[in-house]
Design a protein around this motif. Sequence first.
Motif, short mmCIF file in Angstrom:
data_model
loop_
_atom_site.label_atom_id
_atom_site.label_comp_id
_atom_site.label_asym_id
_atom_site.label_seq_id
_atom_site.Cartn_x
_atom_site.Cartn_y
_atom_site.Cartn_z
N TYR A 191 45.47 36.84 39.36
CA TYR A 191 45.13 38.25 39.48
C TYR A 191 44.51 38.55 40.84
O TYR A 191 44.76 39.61 41.43
CB TYR A 191 44.19 38.66 38.35
CG TYR A 191 43.91 40.13 38.30
CD1 TYR A 191 44.93 41.06 38.13
CD2 TYR A 191 42.61 40.62 38.41
CE1 TYR A 191 44.68 42.42 38.09
CE2 TYR A 191 42.35 41.98 38.36
CZ TYR A 191 43.38 42.87 38.20
OH TYR A 191 43.12 44.22 38.16
N ASN B 211 48.17 43.65 47.03
CA ASN B 211 48.22 45.11 46.88
C ASN B 211 47.24 45.79 47.84
O ASN B 211 47.57 46.82 48.43
CB ASN B 211 47.91 45.50 45.43
CG ASN B 211 48.05 46.99 45.22
OD1 ASN B 211 49.08 47.56 45.52
ND2 ASN B 211 46.98 47.60 44.72
N THR C 15 47.24 38.87 43.31
CA THR C 15 47.90 40.17 43.14
C THR C 15 47.07 41.28 43.78
O THR C 15 47.60 42.16 44.48
CB THR C 15 48.12 40.46 41.65
OG1 THR C 15 48.92 39.42 41.10
CG2 THR C 15 48.81 41.79 41.44
#
Length: 131
Positions: free
Chosen positions: A43, A50, A46
């Motif tokens: 996570y 982003n 990620t």
Amino acid sequence: MRTTTSRRPRDHDRGQVTIEFLGMTPTILVTLVVLWQLVLVGYTFTLAGNAADEAVRAATAADPGARQGACHDAGVDKLSGAWAGGATVSCATGGGFVTADVKLDVPLLFPGTVSFPFDVTGHAGAVEEED
């Protein structure tokens, strides 16, 4: 007439399932903790990617003088408090190309508490917009 009491074979195993479960409980818990930590690492990757995408998008749309501020603000905008606290966002411009690097701390089990001693980096690039 003589009566014999026959014991079934299962009578000797009474409590065996309980003992085996108690023996496996630490292994099950350690496995769950390791899997949870791997989810947090993934996570974080990620989020870093982003955030770098958002930062470079904002930097290309901003004026060259305000680029670094827009880059930083957009990079940490969508990060929750647990990840935004240790986030490092930097942008660079060169040759008509803008790049953004976002470095995040990987939390240890619970976001917002202790972090691992390594960082996760997200990198993104885009071409400068012309007026």
